[in-house]
Write an enzyme that holds these catalytic residues in place. Structure first.
Site, short mmCIF file in Angstrom:
data_model
loop_
_atom_site.label_atom_id
_atom_site.label_comp_id
_atom_site.label_asym_id
_atom_site.label_seq_id
_atom_site.Cartn_x
_atom_site.Cartn_y
_atom_site.Cartn_z
N LYS A 112 0.84 -1.23 -0.09
CA LYS A 112 -0.01 0.02 -0.05
C LYS A 112 0.85 1.43 0.04
CE LYS A 112 -4.34 -1.94 1.77
NZ LYS A 112 -3.70 -3.52 1.53
C1 LIG Z 1 -4.71 -4.47 0.93
C2 LIG Z 1 -3.75 -5.84 0.99
C3 LIG Z 1 -4.05 -6.72 0.05
C4 LIG Z 1 -5.22 -6.64 -0.80
O1 LIG Z 1 -4.95 -5.82 -1.93
P1 LIG Z 1 -6.45 -5.32 -2.77
O2 LIG Z 1 -5.98 -4.22 -3.60
O3 LIG Z 1 -7.55 -4.53 -1.80
O4 LIG Z 1 -6.85 -6.36 -3.53
C5 LIG Z 1 -3.25 -8.01 -0.13
N1 LIG Z 1 -2.29 -7.96 0.59
C6 LIG Z 1 -1.75 -6.80 1.71
C7 LIG Z 1 -0.64 -7.28 2.62
C8 LIG Z 1 -2.61 -5.89 1.76
O5 LIG Z 1 -2.06 -4.87 2.47
#
Ligand SMILES: *Cc1c(COP(=O)(O)O)cnc(C)c1O
Length: 465
Positions: A112
């Protein structure tokens, strides 16, 4: 470049307005009116660019002239300064033609950071120019909160308030939020569950009268278009490393809200030769059930070893469906309304478009732990539980072993010691060097009763003039 709503009834916006908006007023999500499409030669010409130079090429058309090129370049160059690997998104080989793309080299050790480091800077730039200040309010059960705080910590035009459920997030995740110092950063520990936090944020967006006259709320959840945009870049970057565009590649993506994998789909639409996209889910497998059987049915939330993928519905999937329905906003509005209350299947022509590119697999906790253990056994590479789900799904769904398969590694294993130790790893994995003092730093957070009025009072009292 204009942005239109997936439900067809909201006015089109430019990039700057989309950046400052969450949902469209008709309840839809904003998507670009059209995508830039590149020839193989054009794509090949970027193959040796650095991560940030490539990011500029990919992102510039989406800005639609809202930010002068030199300023955009400066923003992008600054976005990745806190990533600690020189490749920014390094590839690691697990097996013959099988790779993981490490997207956890940023300040909070999860993918993120790619989007939120950029979002904070874009927002602050635009706000400065408009002489405007905003309030970011979000609820987190873990990763999003810390990434948003890190992304906004140097933003002079943003006050950020992140709600987390008191005593219900892991210590690493809490400390990643509460040890960040800044007079614009506020952590609120709500005496309740994550759902309560989320409901309070939703109610606050609906009625913003608790804010001073000159402030509005901005959303940082994954429906924000700028987050998706930033994520397109690493699909190109990784594909070059294994031979694109002369060679096709496939990706497997640990999926919750479908933001990350949707960015991969856009990369494909823009001309990157992607053969297959694997939607990897945990036990919260609504997308796997849909992609494998064309039924869309909500199940109750399950708490798993991969909490960042614990969802009931995937908000960004609407963007994908919009294309499968040939961008018929009225049909999507109707479909979304039905999906809320009943079990839904989509017409076979629309479903065929989903199946052309996507495969899916649901991985339960047991298989997650088993995959962490077997990959560690084979190569001494330690996966976090989210990334392990990606690797497992890739292995189950792969259509062609001659095509390189890249799993997105979305978090560092040190963030999820429970799962890793269940897999037989002898101790909690060490935090990277730059965070080794995480457990010694002072924490700052406010414990607040599970009452909307109390949360609003705290926010109103702490917004900077
Ligand atoms: C947010 C997140 C995901 C999922 O991503 P999306 O874009 O919501 O599908 C997967 N793994 C981790 C570690 C995350 O923080």
């Amino acid at each position: 470049m204009k942005y239109i709503s997936t439900r067809g009834k909201a006015p089109a916006l430019n990039f700057e307005d989309v950046l400052l908006t969450g949902l469209a007023p008709d309840g839809g999500l904003y998507v670009p009116e059209s995508l830039p499409k590149y020839s193989k030669e054009q794509i090949a010409s970027w193959s040796s660019l650095s991560y940030t130079d490539l990011a500029f090429q990919i992102i510039q058309p989406f800005i639609g002239g809202c930010i002068p090129d030199d300023d955009l370049k400066a923003i992008i160059d600054d976005t990745y300064v806190d990533f600690r690997h020189p490749a920014i998104a390094p590839l690691v080989q697990l097996d013959r033609n099988e790779w993981v793309l490490e997207l956890f080299q940023g300040p909070t050790l999860a993918f993120k950071d790619f989007a939120l480091q950029m979002l904070g800077r874009l927002l602050d730039y635009v706000l400065e120019r408009r002489h405007q200040k905003v309030v970011i309010m979000g609820a987190t059960s873990g990763d999003t909160g810390s990434a948003a705080i890190q992304g906004c910590k140097r933003c002079s035009n943003i006050d950020i308030f992140i709600l987390h459920p008191y005593k219900r997030v892991s210590e690493v995740q809490r400390r990643q939020m509460t040890t960040v110092v800044g007079d614009n950063i506020h952590n609120i520990a709500v005496k309740g569950h994550f759902d309560h936090c989320q409901a309070m944020v939703k109610a606050s967006f609906a009625d913003q009268s608790f804010l001073p006259e000159d402030r509005q709320l901005v959303a940082v959840n994954s429906i924000n278009w700028a987050r998706i945009m930033a994520q397109i870049v690493y699909y190109f970057y990784a594909a070059y490393a294994v031979g694109a565009p002369d060679r096709s590649v496939s990706f497997s993506v640990p999926t919750g809200n479908f933001g990350d994998i949707y960015a991969g789909y856009l990369a494909k639409c823009m001309g990157l030769p992607i053969e297959q996209l694997v939607v990897a889910t945990n036990q919260n497998d609504i997308l796997h059930r849909f992609i494998s059987g064309n039924t869309f049915e909500k199940h109750e939330l399950q708490h798993t070893l991969s909490p960042s993928m614990d969802i009931v519905v995937s908000s960004n999937f609407e963007r994908m469906l919009f294309d499968c329905y040939d961008r018929d906003g009225a049909a999507i509005a109707d479909l979304m309304k039905r999906m809320d209350t009943e079990t839904v299947s989509i017409p076979s022509t629309a479903f065929a478009k989903v199946r052309e590119l996507f495969d899916s697999h649901g991985v339960d906790d047991e298989a997650t732990v088993e995959t962490i253990a077997s990959v560690y056994d084979a190569s001494e590479y330690l996966l976090d539980p989210h990334s392990a789900i990606g690797v497992k799904a890739a292995r189950e769904c792969r259509r062609d072993t001659a095509t390189p398969m890249i799993t997105l590694a979305t978090a560092h294993p040190a963030k999820f010691p429970e799962a890793v130790m269940k897999a037989g790893y002898p101790s909690a994995p060490a935090l990277p060097h730059h965070m080794s003092d995480l457990f010694e730093l002072d924490e700052r957070y406010e414990v607040v009763e599970n009452k909307l009025g109390d949360v609003h009072a705290f926010i109103a009292a702490n917004i900077r003039a």
